[in-house]
Scaffold this active site. Sequence first.
Site, PDB file in Angstrom:
ATOM      1  N   ASN A 166       0.869  -1.187   0.000  1.00 54.95           N
ATOM      2  CA  ASN A 166       0.000   0.000   0.000  1.00 54.95           C
ATOM      3  C   ASN A 166       0.900   1.230   0.000  1.00 54.95           C
ATOM      4  OD1 ASN A 166      -1.753   2.083   0.607  1.00 54.95           O
ATOM      5  ND2 ASN A 166      -2.163   1.390   2.706  1.00 54.95           N
ATOM      6  N   LYS A 204       0.039   4.293  -0.187  1.00 52.08           N
ATOM      7  CA  LYS A 204      -0.591   5.464   0.437  1.00 52.08           C
ATOM      8  C   LYS A 204      -0.435   6.690  -0.478  1.00 52.08           C
ATOM      9  CE  LYS A 204       0.072   3.281   4.841  1.00 52.08           C
ATOM     10  NZ  LYS A 204       0.130   3.371   6.265  1.00 52.08           N
ATOM     11  N   GLY A 217       2.720   2.196  10.755  1.00 52.08           N
ATOM     12  CA  GLY A 217       3.648   3.312  10.567  1.00 52.08           C
ATOM     13  C   GLY A 217       4.383   3.709  11.833  1.00 52.08           C
ATOM     14  N   SER A 232       3.660  -2.200  10.209  1.00 52.48           N
ATOM     15  CA  SER A 232       5.120  -2.242  10.342  1.00 52.48           C
ATOM     16  C   SER A 232       5.737  -3.584   9.929  1.00 52.48           C
ATOM     17  CB  SER A 232       5.550  -1.859  11.756  1.00 52.48           C
ATOM     18  OG  SER A 232       5.155  -0.523  12.043  1.00 52.48           O
TER      19      SER A 232
END
Length: 261
Positions: free
Chosen positions: A13, A15, A177, A217
């Site tokens: 992903n 983002k 994150g 993570s």
Amino acid sequence: MNFTHEKPFIAGNWKMFKTVPEAVEMVQKLHEASLGLEKAQFVVVPPFTALYEVSRALQGSPVQVGAQNMYWEEQGAFTGEVSAPMLKDIGCIYVVIGHSERRQYFGETNETVNNKIKAALNHGLVPIMCIGESLEERENGNTITKVQSQIIEGLKGLEAEKVRQIIIAYEPIWAIGTGLTATPDQAQEVHRFIRSNLAEKHGNDVASCAIILYGGSVKPENSYSLLKEKDINGALVGGASLKAESFAEIAKKAIKAYEEK
Ligand code: PGA
């Protein structure tokens, strides 16, 4: 779509990162890095602006493309939104729905997630439904209750044969994150619960075939131990998917874990 448990499913992903040229460069590198890694199923999830070019750049590659969000109506006066047929049109196969950042910053609820999942399925997209608890919910012992309500409400009104076509990603919000990862035991406990909930509500057959990803993570250093867990079938990777090398490295470790399971 027939899901397989023979390969780990590794989705990246991106983002709100990467311009079109950066995205195309990244998939070229990923395609090279993933050669010989046919024992993993790779999916990249770029921002909307790069989807078309990425999908073109990946033609003929086993790496597949997904979108980060969509709206449930087919078309209309919905400024700023993108529909499932539009995503299909440019080669998307998957769509991430209900990511915690969308729930947190853009007002997504289990109800909007449910609407989006139904629309995605009706148009032949595979939804990757994200669920997960906050730190506070975990500390208060509410992880399972939270995840349970997200699954039940997110999948409301769907027949078993539709649920079979959905991928679920468990992403504890406190691990996204932050560099904090759920331990393999913590993740497995929730994954086991998700599978048993699917079995209870939609039958053993749906549960045993379901692909349940872990996200939060995930990095080359922890993908082996996470993917070694019985009910973890893959990873939804954020930060570490932005570089082809680390993304491919995660997949290598995941393949090893899978072979040893
Ligand atoms: P992260 O993001 O790997 O950077 O924690 C995961 C996600 O948001 O899907």
